[in-house]
Design a protein around this motif. Structure first.
Motif, PDB file in Angstrom:
ATOM      1  N   LYS A 188       0.440  -1.423  -0.054  1.00  0.00           N
ATOM      2  CA  LYS A 188       0.173   0.008  -0.214  1.00  0.00           C
ATOM      3  C   LYS A 188       1.115   1.369   0.294  1.00  0.00           C
ATOM      4  CE  LYS A 188      -3.926  -2.253   2.667  1.00  0.00           C
ATOM      5  NZ  LYS A 188      -4.946  -1.848   2.870  1.00  0.00           N
ATOM      6  N   LEU A 189       1.697   1.358   0.782  1.00  0.00           N
ATOM      7  CA  LEU A 189       3.195   2.399   0.777  1.00  0.00           C
ATOM      8  C   LEU A 189       3.359   2.633  -0.904  1.00  0.00           C
ATOM      9  CD1 LEU A 189       4.209   4.494   2.862  1.00  0.00           C
ATOM     10  CD2 LEU A 189       6.017   2.995   2.610  1.00  0.00           C
ATOM     11  N   LEU A 190       4.069   1.781  -0.615  1.00  0.00           N
ATOM     12  CA  LEU A 190       4.351   1.613  -3.033  1.00  0.00           C
ATOM     13  C   LEU A 190       3.647   2.104  -3.534  1.00  0.00           C
ATOM     14  CD1 LEU A 190       7.306  -1.729  -2.982  1.00  0.00           C
ATOM     15  CD2 LEU A 190       7.551   1.120  -2.773  1.00  0.00           C
ATOM     16  N   ILE A 191       1.918   1.675  -3.456  1.00  0.00           N
ATOM     17  CA  ILE A 191       1.193   2.078  -4.166  1.00  0.00           C
ATOM     18  C   ILE A 191       1.074   3.124  -4.105  1.00  0.00           C
ATOM     19  CG2 ILE A 191      -1.116   2.055  -4.752  1.00  0.00           C
ATOM     20  CD1 ILE A 191      -1.016  -0.722  -4.283  1.00  0.00           C
ATOM     21  N   ALA A 192       0.687   4.217  -2.758  1.00  0.00           N
ATOM     22  CA  ALA A 192       0.903   5.325  -2.371  1.00  0.00           C
ATOM     23  C   ALA A 192       1.685   6.295  -3.420  1.00  0.00           C
ATOM     24  CB  ALA A 192       0.719   5.525  -0.958  1.00  0.00           C
ATOM     25  N   PHE A 193       3.478   5.876  -3.101  1.00  0.00           N
ATOM     26  CA  PHE A 193       4.143   6.561  -3.612  1.00  0.00           C
ATOM     27  C   PHE A 193       3.668   6.397  -4.808  1.00  0.00           C
ATOM     28  CE2 PHE A 193       8.077   6.809  -6.151  1.00  0.00           C
ATOM     29  CZ  PHE A 193       8.785   7.238  -5.464  1.00  0.00           C
ATOM     30  N   GLY A 194       3.444   5.722  -5.630  1.00  0.00           N
ATOM     31  CA  GLY A 194       3.318   5.454  -7.351  1.00  0.00           C
ATOM     32  C   GLY A 194       2.447   6.888  -7.670  1.00  0.00           C
ATOM     33  N   CYS A 195       1.451   6.762  -7.410  1.00  0.00           N
ATOM     34  CA  CYS A 195       0.150   7.929  -7.109  1.00  0.00           C
ATOM     35  C   CYS A 195       0.652   9.284  -6.983  1.00  0.00           C
ATOM     36  CB  CYS A 195      -0.830   7.838  -6.037  1.00  0.00           C
ATOM     37  SG  CYS A 195      -1.758   5.815  -6.561  1.00  0.00           S
ATOM     38  N   TYR A 196       1.543   9.292  -5.858  1.00  0.00           N
ATOM     39  CA  TYR A 196       2.332  10.699  -5.435  1.00  0.00           C
ATOM     40  C   TYR A 196       3.098  11.414  -6.710  1.00  0.00           C
ATOM     41  CZ  TYR A 196       4.656  14.260  -3.375  1.00  0.00           C
ATOM     42  OH  TYR A 196       5.138  15.726  -3.197  1.00  0.00           O
ATOM     43  N   GLU A 197       3.924   9.926  -7.181  1.00  0.00           N
ATOM     44  CA  GLU A 197       4.351  10.044  -8.644  1.00  0.00           C
ATOM     45  C   GLU A 197       3.988  10.713  -9.785  1.00  0.00           C
ATOM     46  OE1 GLU A 197       9.267   9.282  -9.857  1.00  0.00           O
ATOM     47  OE2 GLU A 197       7.220   6.957  -9.730  1.00  0.00           O
ATOM     48  N   ILE A 198       2.573  10.345  -9.843  1.00  0.00           N
ATOM     49  CA  ILE A 198       1.898  10.466 -11.248  1.00  0.00           C
ATOM     50  C   ILE A 198       1.508  12.259 -10.685  1.00  0.00           C
ATOM     51  CG2 ILE A 198      -0.420   9.965 -11.883  1.00  0.00           C
ATOM     52  CD1 ILE A 198       0.188   6.932 -11.419  1.00  0.00           C
ATOM     53  N   ALA A 199       0.940  12.127 -10.064  1.00  0.00           N
ATOM     54  CA  ALA A 199       0.769  13.622  -9.323  1.00  0.00           C
ATOM     55  C   ALA A 199       1.573  14.498  -9.492  1.00  0.00           C
ATOM     56  CB  ALA A 199      -0.322  13.778  -7.992  1.00  0.00           C
ATOM     57  N   LYS A 200       2.800  14.173  -8.904  1.00  0.00           N
ATOM     58  CA  LYS A 200       3.415  15.284  -8.532  1.00  0.00           C
ATOM     59  C   LYS A 200       5.056  14.904  -8.381  1.00  0.00           C
ATOM     60  CE  LYS A 200       1.005  18.503  -5.598  1.00  0.00           C
ATOM     61  NZ  LYS A 200       1.164  20.138  -6.087  1.00  0.00           N
ATOM     62  N   PRO A 201       5.320  14.385 -10.261  1.00  0.00           N
ATOM     63  CA  PRO A 201       6.778  14.042 -10.147  1.00  0.00           C
ATOM     64  C   PRO A 201       7.635  14.944  -9.941  1.00  0.00           C
ATOM     65  CG  PRO A 201       5.779  15.078 -12.304  1.00  0.00           C
ATOM     66  CD  PRO A 201       4.825  14.931 -11.182  1.00  0.00           C
ATOM     67  N   GLN A 202       7.427  16.418  -9.761  1.00  0.00           N
ATOM     68  CA  GLN A 202       8.658  17.378 -10.095  1.00  0.00           C
ATOM     69  C   GLN A 202       9.458  17.141  -8.320  1.00  0.00           C
ATOM     70  OE1 GLN A 202       9.843  19.749 -12.090  1.00  0.00           O
ATOM     71  NE2 GLN A 202      11.314  19.828 -10.512  1.00  0.00           N
ATOM     72  N   PRO A 203       8.645  17.201  -6.980  1.00  0.00           N
ATOM     73  CA  PRO A 203       9.306  16.976  -5.952  1.00  0.00           C
ATOM     74  C   PRO A 203       9.853  15.767  -5.975  1.00  0.00           C
ATOM     75  CG  PRO A 203       6.821  17.538  -5.676  1.00  0.00           C
ATOM     76  CD  PRO A 203       7.179  17.163  -6.497  1.00  0.00           C
ATOM     77  N   VAL A 204       9.702  14.847  -6.923  1.00  0.00           N
ATOM     78  CA  VAL A 204      10.419  13.206  -6.837  1.00  0.00           C
ATOM     79  C   VAL A 204      11.658  13.818  -7.368  1.00  0.00           C
ATOM     80  CG1 VAL A 204      10.465  11.057  -6.684  1.00  0.00           C
ATOM     81  CG2 VAL A 204       7.929  11.944  -6.388  1.00  0.00           C
ATOM     82  N   ILE A 205      11.861  14.121  -8.236  1.00  0.00           N
ATOM     83  CA  ILE A 205      12.754  14.627  -9.629  1.00  0.00           C
ATOM     84  C   ILE A 205      13.742  15.683  -8.404  1.00  0.00           C
ATOM     85  CG2 ILE A 205      13.477  15.828 -11.181  1.00  0.00           C
ATOM     86  CD1 ILE A 205      11.069  14.476 -12.362  1.00  0.00           C
ATOM     87  N   ASP A 206      12.829  15.977  -8.353  1.00  0.00           N
ATOM     88  CA  ASP A 206      14.372  17.489  -6.952  1.00  0.00           C
ATOM     89  C   ASP A 206      14.532  16.369  -5.742  1.00  0.00           C
ATOM     90  OD1 ASP A 206      12.649  19.408  -8.275  1.00  0.00           O
ATOM     91  OD2 ASP A 206      11.572  20.394  -6.993  1.00  0.00           O
ATOM     92  N   ALA A 207      13.624  15.338  -5.186  1.00  0.00           N
ATOM     93  CA  ALA A 207      15.298  15.095  -3.877  1.00  0.00           C
ATOM     94  C   ALA A 207      16.036  13.950  -4.523  1.00  0.00           C
ATOM     95  CB  ALA A 207      13.760  14.100  -3.398  1.00  0.00           C
ATOM     96  N   CYS A 208      15.909  13.857  -5.696  1.00  0.00           N
ATOM     97  CA  CYS A 208      16.541  11.996  -6.328  1.00  0.00           C
ATOM     98  C   CYS A 208      18.215  13.003  -6.980  1.00  0.00           C
ATOM     99  CB  CYS A 208      16.205  11.307  -7.975  1.00  0.00           C
ATOM    100  SG  CYS A 208      14.818  10.634  -7.452  1.00  0.00           S
ATOM    101  N   GLU A 209      17.570  15.042  -7.254  1.00  0.00           N
ATOM    102  CA  GLU A 209      18.701  15.119  -7.508  1.00  0.00           C
ATOM    103  C   GLU A 209      19.252  15.785  -6.367  1.00  0.00           C
ATOM    104  OE1 GLU A 209      16.492  17.696 -11.202  1.00  0.00           O
ATOM    105  OE2 GLU A 209      17.027  18.911  -9.453  1.00  0.00           O
ATOM    106  N   ARG A 210      18.754  15.985  -5.692  1.00  0.00           N
ATOM    107  CA  ARG A 210      19.928  16.335  -4.110  1.00  0.00           C
ATOM    108  C   ARG A 210      20.433  15.007  -3.500  1.00  0.00           C
ATOM    109  NH1 ARG A 210      14.674  18.665  -2.737  1.00  0.00           N
ATOM    110  NH2 ARG A 210      14.107  17.124  -1.590  1.00  0.00           N
TER     111      ARG A 210
END
Length: 140
Positions: A4-26
Protein backbone atom coordinates in the motif's frame (compact mmCIF):
# COMPACT_ATOMS: atom_id res chain seq x y z
CA UNK A 1 1.32 -2.59 4.30
CA UNK A 2 4.48 -2.14 2.19
CA UNK A 3 2.46 -2.76 -0.92
CA UNK A 4 0.00 0.00 0.00
CA UNK A 5 2.88 2.35 0.75
CA UNK A 6 4.43 1.70 -2.67
CA UNK A 7 1.05 2.22 -4.36
CA UNK A 8 0.72 5.54 -2.53
CA UNK A 9 4.23 6.52 -3.62
CA UNK A 10 3.39 5.63 -7.22
CA UNK A 11 0.23 7.74 -7.08
CA UNK A 12 2.21 10.63 -5.63
CA UNK A 13 4.84 10.29 -8.37
CA UNK A 14 2.10 10.37 -11.00
CA UNK A 15 0.45 13.46 -9.52
CA UNK A 16 3.55 15.41 -8.41
CA UNK A 17 6.71 14.16 -10.12
CA UNK A 18 8.75 17.34 -9.56
CA UNK A 19 9.32 16.84 -5.80
CA UNK A 20 10.42 13.26 -6.46
CA UNK A 21 12.88 14.43 -9.12
CA UNK A 22 14.11 17.22 -6.83
CA UNK A 23 14.77 14.71 -4.04
CA UNK A 24 16.65 12.40 -6.43
CA UNK A 25 18.74 15.33 -7.64
CA UNK A 26 19.67 16.30 -4.08
CA UNK A 27 20.62 12.69 -3.35
CA UNK A 28 22.57 12.03 -6.55
CA UNK A 29 24.06 15.29 -7.80
CA UNK A 30 26.83 17.46 -6.39
CA UNK A 31 25.35 20.44 -8.26
CA UNK A 32 21.56 19.91 -8.35
CA UNK A 33 20.89 23.62 -8.88
CA UNK A 34 22.63 23.44 -12.27
CA UNK A 35 20.37 20.64 -13.55
CA UNK A 36 18.24 21.55 -16.57
CA UNK A 37 15.42 19.05 -16.96
CA UNK A 38 14.14 18.10 -20.36
CA UNK A 39 10.38 18.60 -20.74
CA UNK A 40 9.76 14.86 -21.00
CA UNK A 41 11.50 14.15 -17.67
CA UNK A 42 8.29 14.74 -15.73
CA UNK A 43 6.46 12.30 -17.99
CA UNK A 44 9.17 9.70 -17.41
CA UNK A 45 8.70 9.99 -13.66
CA UNK A 46 4.93 9.74 -14.10
CA UNK A 47 5.40 6.62 -16.21
CA UNK A 48 7.52 5.03 -13.47
CA UNK A 49 4.80 5.79 -10.91
CA UNK A 50 2.14 4.41 -13.25
CA UNK A 51 4.10 1.18 -13.72
CA UNK A 52 4.41 0.76 -9.94
CA UNK A 53 0.70 1.29 -9.41
CA UNK A 54 -0.30 -0.87 -12.39
CA UNK A 55 1.84 -3.82 -11.36
CA UNK A 56 0.94 -3.64 -7.66
CA UNK A 57 -2.81 -3.15 -8.15
CA UNK A 58 -3.27 -5.63 -10.96
CA UNK A 59 -1.06 -8.29 -9.39
CA UNK A 60 -1.14 -11.57 -11.25
CA UNK A 61 -4.03 -10.37 -13.37
CA UNK A 62 -1.87 -7.53 -14.69
CA UNK A 63 0.29 -7.51 -17.73
CA UNK A 64 3.11 -10.00 -17.52
CA UNK A 65 4.92 -7.86 -20.10
CA UNK A 66 4.97 -4.86 -17.72
CA UNK A 67 6.09 -7.03 -14.79
CA UNK A 68 8.76 -8.67 -16.92
CA UNK A 69 10.09 -5.32 -18.14
CA UNK A 70 10.15 -3.89 -14.63
CA UNK A 71 11.88 -7.02 -13.32
CA UNK A 72 14.41 -6.97 -16.16
CA UNK A 73 15.16 -3.31 -15.48
CA UNK A 74 15.62 -4.13 -11.80
CA UNK A 75 18.03 -6.97 -12.55
CA UNK A 76 19.97 -4.81 -15.01
CA UNK A 77 20.26 -1.96 -12.49
CA UNK A 78 21.52 -4.40 -9.87
CA UNK A 79 24.07 -5.99 -12.19
CA UNK A 80 25.42 -3.08 -14.26
CA UNK A 81 24.09 0.26 -13.06
CA UNK A 82 26.56 2.59 -14.82
CA UNK A 83 25.16 2.35 -18.39
CA UNK A 84 21.66 3.00 -17.05
CA UNK A 85 22.84 5.96 -14.99
CA UNK A 86 24.48 7.46 -18.09
CA UNK A 87 21.42 6.79 -20.25
CA UNK A 88 19.02 8.25 -17.71
CA UNK A 89 21.20 11.36 -17.35
CA UNK A 90 21.10 11.89 -21.13
CA UNK A 91 17.34 11.34 -21.31
CA UNK A 92 16.43 13.51 -18.33
CA UNK A 93 18.84 16.46 -18.50
CA UNK A 94 19.69 18.99 -21.20
CA UNK A 95 23.12 19.51 -19.65
CA UNK A 96 24.07 16.00 -18.55
CA UNK A 97 27.79 16.65 -19.18
CA UNK A 98 27.79 19.56 -16.69
CA UNK A 99 26.35 17.54 -13.81
CA UNK A 100 28.58 15.98 -11.17
CA UNK A 101 27.40 12.70 -9.70
CA UNK A 102 27.86 11.94 -6.02
CA UNK A 103 29.88 8.80 -5.20
CA UNK A 104 26.87 6.85 -3.98
CA UNK A 105 24.90 7.07 -7.24
CA UNK A 106 25.84 3.51 -8.25
CA UNK A 107 24.63 2.02 -4.94
CA UNK A 108 21.50 4.17 -5.18
CA UNK A 109 20.86 2.86 -8.71
CA UNK A 110 21.26 -0.68 -7.40
CA UNK A 111 18.79 0.13 -4.62
CA UNK A 112 16.35 1.36 -7.26
CA UNK A 113 16.81 -1.94 -9.10
CA UNK A 114 16.05 -3.79 -5.88
CA UNK A 115 12.94 -1.63 -5.44
CA UNK A 116 11.77 -2.57 -8.94
CA UNK A 117 12.24 -6.25 -8.09
CA UNK A 118 10.40 -5.78 -4.79
CA UNK A 119 7.45 -4.28 -6.66
CA UNK A 120 7.37 -7.29 -9.00
CA UNK A 121 7.59 -9.76 -6.09
CA UNK A 122 4.88 -7.96 -4.12
CA UNK A 123 2.63 -7.96 -7.17
CA UNK A 124 2.90 -11.72 -7.58
CA UNK A 125 2.26 -12.34 -3.90
CA UNK A 126 -0.39 -9.66 -3.59
CA UNK A 127 -3.37 -11.85 -4.47
CA UNK A 128 -2.41 -14.50 -1.92
CA UNK A 129 -1.79 -12.07 0.94
CA UNK A 130 -4.93 -10.10 0.13
CA UNK A 131 -7.02 -13.27 0.05
CA UNK A 132 -5.46 -14.46 3.31
CA UNK A 133 -6.17 -11.16 5.06
CA UNK A 134 -9.75 -11.13 3.74
CA UNK A 135 -10.25 -14.70 5.02
CA UNK A 136 -8.84 -13.73 8.42
CA UNK A 137 -11.13 -10.68 8.57
CA UNK A 138 -14.18 -12.73 7.55
CA UNK A 139 -13.59 -15.34 10.26
CA UNK A 140 -12.98 -12.78 13.00
Amino acid sequence: MLRKLLIAFGCYEIAKPQPVIDACERIGLENPDDAQLRPRALWGARLEGLLFVWVLVRGREGSTLVSTLLGAAGLALLAVPRPFIDLSQRLVYENADDLELKPWVKPAARALGALYLLVVVLSTRGDESTAASEDATATA
